[in-house]
Design an enzyme around this catalytic site. Structure first.
Site, PDB file in Angstrom:
ATOM      1  N   ASP A 182       0.846  -1.202   0.000  1.00 44.09           N
ATOM      2  CA  ASP A 182       0.000   0.000   0.000  1.00 44.09           C
ATOM      3  C   ASP A 182       0.880   1.250   0.000  1.00 44.09           C
ATOM      4  O   ASP A 182       1.993   1.229   0.533  1.00 44.09           O
ATOM      5  CB  ASP A 182      -0.909   0.016   1.242  1.00 44.09           C
ATOM      6  CG  ASP A 182      -2.206   0.749   0.990  1.00 44.09           C
ATOM      7  OD1 ASP A 182      -3.268   0.092   0.934  1.00 44.09           O
ATOM      8  OD2 ASP A 182      -2.183   1.996   0.823  1.00 44.09           O
ATOM      9  N   ASN A 183       0.349   2.318  -0.576  1.00 41.03           N
ATOM     10  CA  ASN A 183       1.098   3.599  -0.562  1.00 41.03           C
ATOM     11  C   ASN A 183       0.372   4.645   0.269  1.00 41.03           C
ATOM     12  O   ASN A 183       0.692   5.825   0.179  1.00 41.03           O
ATOM     13  CB  ASN A 183       1.317   4.122  -1.987  1.00 41.03           C
ATOM     14  CG  ASN A 183       0.012   4.541  -2.639  1.00 41.03           C
ATOM     15  OD1 ASN A 183      -1.063   4.136  -2.191  1.00 41.03           O
ATOM     16  ND2 ASN A 183       0.083   5.341  -3.686  1.00 41.03           N
ATOM     17  N   ARG A 235      -5.286   6.436   0.360  1.00 43.82           N
ATOM     18  CA  ARG A 235      -6.559   6.790   0.993  1.00 43.82           C
ATOM     19  C   ARG A 235      -6.352   7.577   2.290  1.00 43.82           C
ATOM     20  O   ARG A 235      -7.055   8.541   2.565  1.00 43.82           O
ATOM     21  CB  ARG A 235      -7.357   5.523   1.267  1.00 43.82           C
ATOM     22  CG  ARG A 235      -8.685   5.802   1.943  1.00 43.82           C
ATOM     23  CD  ARG A 235      -9.420   4.506   2.113  1.00 43.82           C
ATOM     24  NE  ARG A 235     -10.608   4.682   2.892  1.00 43.82           N
ATOM     25  CZ  ARG A 235     -11.770   4.115   2.575  1.00 43.82           C
ATOM     26  NH1 ARG A 235     -11.865   3.403   1.489  1.00 43.82           N
ATOM     27  NH2 ARG A 235     -12.809   4.255   3.358  1.00 43.82           N
ATOM     28  N   ASP A 288       4.167   2.420  -4.178  1.00 44.15           N
ATOM     29  CA  ASP A 288       3.113   2.785  -5.119  1.00 44.15           C
ATOM     30  C   ASP A 288       3.051   1.787  -6.288  1.00 44.15           C
ATOM     31  O   ASP A 288       4.033   1.635  -7.026  1.00 44.15           O
ATOM     32  CB  ASP A 288       3.426   4.204  -5.634  1.00 44.15           C
ATOM     33  CG  ASP A 288       2.291   4.784  -6.446  1.00 44.15           C
ATOM     34  OD1 ASP A 288       1.371   4.022  -6.796  1.00 44.15           O
ATOM     35  OD2 ASP A 288       2.339   5.999  -6.723  1.00 44.15           O
ATOM     36  N   THR A 290     -16.865  -2.908  -9.835  1.00 42.86           N
ATOM     37  CA  THR A 290     -18.009  -2.290  -9.158  1.00 42.86           C
ATOM     38  C   THR A 290     -19.288  -2.497  -9.965  1.00 42.86           C
ATOM     39  O   THR A 290     -19.260  -2.480 -11.210  1.00 42.86           O
ATOM     40  CB  THR A 290     -17.749  -0.784  -8.943  1.00 42.86           C
ATOM     41  OG1 THR A 290     -18.950  -0.166  -8.507  1.00 42.86           O
ATOM     42  CG2 THR A 290     -17.286  -0.091 -10.201  1.00 42.86           C
ATOM     43  N   SER A 346     -19.867   8.004 -12.804  1.00 44.48           N
ATOM     44  CA  SER A 346     -18.835   8.880 -12.216  1.00 44.48           C
ATOM     45  C   SER A 346     -17.538   8.526 -12.924  1.00 44.48           C
ATOM     46  O   SER A 346     -17.434   7.458 -13.559  1.00 44.48           O
ATOM     47  CB  SER A 346     -18.683   8.647 -10.707  1.00 44.48           C
ATOM     48  OG  SER A 346     -17.922   7.474 -10.455  1.00 44.48           O
ATOM     49  N   HIS A 373     -16.176   5.240 -11.491  1.00 49.17           N
ATOM     50  CA  HIS A 373     -16.805   4.038 -12.050  1.00 49.17           C
ATOM     51  C   HIS A 373     -16.334   3.800 -13.492  1.00 49.17           C
ATOM     52  O   HIS A 373     -16.188   2.667 -13.930  1.00 49.17           O
ATOM     53  CB  HIS A 373     -18.327   4.156 -12.000  1.00 49.17           C
ATOM     54  CG  HIS A 373     -18.905   4.059 -10.608  1.00 49.17           C
ATOM     55  ND1 HIS A 373     -19.255   5.152  -9.862  1.00 49.17           N
ATOM     56  CD2 HIS A 373     -19.189   2.990  -9.832  1.00 49.17           C
ATOM     57  CE1 HIS A 373     -19.741   4.766  -8.687  1.00 49.17           C
ATOM     58  NE2 HIS A 373     -19.701   3.457  -8.633  1.00 49.17           N
ATOM     59  N   GLN A 379     -18.585  -5.342  -7.481  1.00 46.42           N
ATOM     60  CA  GLN A 379     -19.116  -5.263  -6.124  1.00 46.42           C
ATOM     61  C   GLN A 379     -20.026  -4.053  -5.931  1.00 46.42           C
ATOM     62  O   GLN A 379     -19.755  -2.977  -6.453  1.00 46.42           O
ATOM     63  CB  GLN A 379     -17.931  -5.197  -5.161  1.00 46.42           C
ATOM     64  CG  GLN A 379     -18.314  -5.195  -3.692  1.00 46.42           C
ATOM     65  CD  GLN A 379     -17.105  -5.388  -2.796  1.00 46.42           C
ATOM     66  OE1 GLN A 379     -17.018  -6.367  -2.079  1.00 46.42           O
ATOM     67  NE2 GLN A 379     -16.182  -4.468  -2.829  1.00 46.42           N
ATOM     68  N   VAL A 425     -20.311  -1.558  -0.002  1.00 48.03           N
ATOM     69  CA  VAL A 425     -20.070  -2.459   1.134  1.00 48.03           C
ATOM     70  C   VAL A 425     -20.457  -1.729   2.415  1.00 48.03           C
ATOM     71  O   VAL A 425     -20.305  -0.513   2.517  1.00 48.03           O
ATOM     72  CB  VAL A 425     -18.576  -2.839   1.199  1.00 48.03           C
ATOM     73  CG1 VAL A 425     -18.305  -3.822   2.330  1.00 48.03           C
ATOM     74  CG2 VAL A 425     -18.117  -3.418  -0.133  1.00 48.03           C
ATOM     75  N   THR A 431     -29.039  11.821   5.114  1.00 51.56           N
ATOM     76  CA  THR A 431     -28.906  12.550   3.850  1.00 51.56           C
ATOM     77  C   THR A 431     -29.352  11.692   2.657  1.00 51.56           C
ATOM     78  O   THR A 431     -28.526  11.163   1.922  1.00 51.56           O
ATOM     79  CB  THR A 431     -27.435  12.967   3.642  1.00 51.56           C
ATOM     80  OG1 THR A 431     -26.621  11.789   3.787  1.00 51.56           O
ATOM     81  CG2 THR A 431     -26.983  14.001   4.649  1.00 51.56           C
ATOM     82  N   VAL A 432     -30.668  11.574   2.496  1.00 53.25           N
ATOM     83  CA  VAL A 432     -31.177  10.860   1.318  1.00 53.25           C
ATOM     84  C   VAL A 432     -31.087  11.802   0.128  1.00 53.25           C
ATOM     85  O   VAL A 432     -31.625  12.905   0.154  1.00 53.25           O
ATOM     86  CB  VAL A 432     -32.642  10.418   1.552  1.00 53.25           C
ATOM     87  CG1 VAL A 432     -33.291   9.963   0.256  1.00 53.25           C
ATOM     88  CG2 VAL A 432     -32.697   9.318   2.599  1.00 53.25           C
TER      89      VAL A 432
HETATM   90  N1  USQ Z   1     -26.475   8.162  -1.298  1.00 56.26           N
HETATM   91  C1  USQ Z   1     -27.413   8.950  -0.639  1.00 56.26           C
HETATM   92  N2  USQ Z   1     -26.986   9.639   0.448  1.00 56.26           N
HETATM   93  C2  USQ Z   1     -25.711   9.595   0.918  1.00 56.26           C
HETATM   94  C3  USQ Z   1     -24.769   8.791   0.233  1.00 56.26           C
HETATM   95  C4  USQ Z   1     -25.184   8.099  -0.877  1.00 56.26           C
HETATM   96  O1  USQ Z   1     -28.592   9.026  -1.008  1.00 56.26           O
HETATM   97  O2  USQ Z   1     -25.412  10.253   1.909  1.00 56.26           O
HETATM   98  C5  USQ Z   1     -26.890   7.378  -2.478  1.00 56.26           C
HETATM   99  C6  USQ Z   1     -26.087   7.701  -3.723  1.00 56.26           C
HETATM  100  O3  USQ Z   1     -26.627   8.784  -4.432  1.00 56.26           O
HETATM  101  C7  USQ Z   1     -26.135   6.372  -4.467  1.00 56.26           C
HETATM  102  C8  USQ Z   1     -26.224   5.317  -3.363  1.00 56.26           C
HETATM  103  O4  USQ Z   1     -26.639   6.019  -2.186  1.00 56.26           O
HETATM  104  O5  USQ Z   1     -27.290   6.298  -5.253  1.00 56.26           O
HETATM  105  C9  USQ Z   1     -24.911   4.604  -3.073  1.00 56.26           C
HETATM  106  O6  USQ Z   1     -23.933   5.581  -2.778  1.00 56.26           O
HETATM  107  P1  USQ Z   1     -22.529   5.242  -2.096  1.00 56.26           P
HETATM  108  O7  USQ Z   1     -21.868   6.551  -1.798  1.00 56.26           O
HETATM  109  O8  USQ Z   1     -22.713   4.283  -0.983  1.00 56.26           O
HETATM  110  O9  USQ Z   1     -21.811   4.407  -3.259  1.00 56.26           O
HETATM  111  P2  USQ Z   1     -20.989   4.831  -4.541  1.00 56.26           P
HETATM  112  O10 USQ Z   1     -20.635   6.262  -4.593  1.00 56.26           O
HETATM  113  O11 USQ Z   1     -21.693   4.284  -5.726  1.00 56.26           O
HETATM  114  O12 USQ Z   1     -19.610   4.048  -4.335  1.00 56.26           O
HETATM  115  C10 USQ Z   1     -19.462   2.965  -3.408  1.00 56.26           C
HETATM  116  C11 USQ Z   1     -17.979   2.759  -3.146  1.00 56.26           C
HETATM  117  C12 USQ Z   1     -17.299   2.313  -4.428  1.00 56.26           C
HETATM  118  C13 USQ Z   1     -18.015   1.091  -4.980  1.00 56.26           C
HETATM  119  C14 USQ Z   1     -19.482   1.388  -5.192  1.00 56.26           C
HETATM  120  C15 USQ Z   1     -20.284   0.200  -5.626  1.00 56.26           C
HETATM  121  O13 USQ Z   1     -17.383   3.931  -2.643  1.00 56.26           O
HETATM  122  O14 USQ Z   1     -15.931   2.020  -4.176  1.00 56.26           O
HETATM  123  O15 USQ Z   1     -17.449   0.704  -6.199  1.00 56.26           O
HETATM  124  O16 USQ Z   1     -20.031   1.803  -3.926  1.00 56.26           O
HETATM  125  S1  USQ Z   1     -21.624   0.637  -6.695  1.00 56.26           S
HETATM  126  O17 USQ Z   1     -22.372   1.731  -6.118  1.00 56.26           O
HETATM  127  O18 USQ Z   1     -22.448  -0.525  -6.878  1.00 56.26           O
HETATM  128  O19 USQ Z   1     -21.025   1.060  -7.950  1.00 56.26           O
END
Ligand code: USQ
Length: 381
Positions: A31-32, A35, A74, A144, A179, A182, A208, A211, A253-254
């Site tokens: 790891d570097n 994060r 790195d 993802t 994004s 992604h 995935q 999580v 925060t929805v």
């Molecule tokens: N969301 C809210 N309120 C919040 C945070 C998120 O409504 O306070 C919503 C987002 O708009 C989104 C959903 O919840 O629709 C999931 O958001 P998230 O922040 O949990 O997930 P995301 O940004 O998509 O990224 C996370 C991880 C990333 C992983 C991804 C899987 O950070 O590393 O790849 O989840 S996925 O979402 O299936 O692409």
């Protein structure tokens, strides 16, 4: 089995390293501290501080009597990474070494550049190091579910058979990310698929979902073995964030209408899935793709679940819909297939009230360390 874990200091990397070490795999972590550095730079440090990676490895050695080899450096620097492959001769490499945040990737030009360079360069270097030093080594890459976006058709596990003008072929399932982060995951899949076809690499891509969770069988052994737990908008995932918000008295925060539906997975199941992928390696020249989720929820459903458990525990948790800072559909069809890992033997841990209660219990211990300003700053797409 010699297992090289790249990104071994992260939310998933460190718990994976301990779990595999306990099973007597020969584990090396690299790891570097990207994060950690970004968290510090952007004032979004995790809820509790964790020892550095070399210290974690020493604590693990003391408590579990197992050695995890560690290297700080790195993966984007080829001479460094190449030397590690040459020395350690891994049979499998677990590739977590990517910038994992969608909001971070959308913050500004600098963050976009770091995300793109880091994620693609590390993947390229892994392909080359394997080609040069350990051509049989199996790559397990964390992808993802976000690569698929939210199409108006069922989502397959990575591949789709298409019939066009009377002829048939098999292609990667259409991807349309929302994004830059992604998008880099699409690009690294494409890069590995190219090298798989060209050099006969063995690759498994784990798509995935977000999580959640903060404990695994090993992190609970000692507080100092805990994983990095972010609750901020940059590095926190939604369920973890909602639990912290409920405890902090911050309205949940929805984003927007809250109908955004995703597949979710418990951190314990992430480790189980990675191990299943590792124990069922792809053949030379094969790219296997699994959708690594265990159940789907809309954001509203998650918020309601967290508020219910929070209220039962005496927190005045409530929901507040806020204008969506992201460009994403808030009402959409979502039906992903995710049977592959279960077919390999995954026994899911679902998001029950009991699981949420345990998350609350742990976070409550750090209640006074929660910093409200970290929760939402509105990084806009
Ligand atoms: N969301 C809210 N309120 C919040 C945070 C998120 O409504 O306070 C919503 C987002 O708009 C989104 C959903 O919840 O629709 C999931 O958001 P998230 O922040 O949990 O997930 P995301 O940004 O998509 O990224 C996370 C991880 C990333 C992983 C991804 C899987 O950070 O590393 O790849 O989840 S996925 O979402 O299936 O692409």
């Amino acid at each position: 089995m010699r297992v090289l874990i790249l990104g071994g200091d992260g939310y998933l990397g460190w718990p994976t390293a301990m779990a595999f070490s306990k099973k007597i795999y020969d584990v090396m972590v690299v790891d570097n501290y990207l994060r950690r550095d970004l968290s510090r730079k952007h004032d979004v440090e995790p809820l509790w501080s964790v020892p550095n990676l070399l210290e974690r490895v020493r604590i693990w050695q003391e408590l579990a009597g197992q050695t995890i080899h560690a290297r700080i450096g790195d993966c984007c620097e080829y001479p460094f990474l190449s030397a590690i492959f040459k020395e350690f001769q891994p049979e499998v490499v677990i590739h977590y070494a990517e910038q994992p945040s969608a909001p971070y990737s959308m913050l500004n030009h600098e963050s976009a550049r770091i995300t793109l360079n880091n994620n693609l360069q590390s993947t390229l270097n892994i392909a080359w190091a394997i080609h040069e030093h350990v051509p049989d080594c199996h790559i397990v890459k964390l992808g993802t579910m976000g690569v698929y976006g939210t199409p108006n058709i069922d989502i397959e596990e990575g591949w789709i058979d298409i019939e066009h003008k009377g002829r048939k072929d098999r292609f990667l399932f259409p991807r349309q990310a929302s994004s830059l982060y992604h998008t880099t995951k699409i690009q690294d899949t494409d890069m590995l698929w190219f090298y798989t076809r060209t050099w006969g690499l063995r690759v498994t891509d784990l798509q995935q979902g977000p999580v959640y969770g903060l404990e695994t069988n090993e992190t609970v052994l000692d507080e100092r073995l805990g994983t990095i737990f972010n609750y901020d908008e940059l590095f926190g995932t939604v369920i973890n964030r909602f639990v912290v918000q409920a405890i902090a008295g911050h309205p949940l925060t929805v984003y927007g209408k809250g109908g955004q539906t995703r597949g979710y997975i418990n951190i314990k199941d992430t480790i189980a899935c990675v191990e299943l992928a590792m124990l069922n390696p792809s053949a030379a020249g094969e790219l296997n793709i699994y959708n690594q989720v265990t159940e789907t929820f809309s954001v509203n459903q998650l918020a309601e679940r967290v508020v219910k458990v929070g209220n039962e525990r005496g927190h005045a948790a409530q929901i507040k819909s806020i204008e969506n800072p992201r460009v994403e559909k808030e009402e959409h069809y979502y039906n992903p297939t995710y049977s592959g890992l279960k077919d390999l033997g995954l026994e899911p841990h679902y998001l029950t009230d009991e699981v949420l209660n345990r998350m609350f219990e742990v976070v409550e211990k750090y209640q006074h360390d929660i910093q409200q300003h970290k929760i939402f700053r509105g990084i806009k797409w």
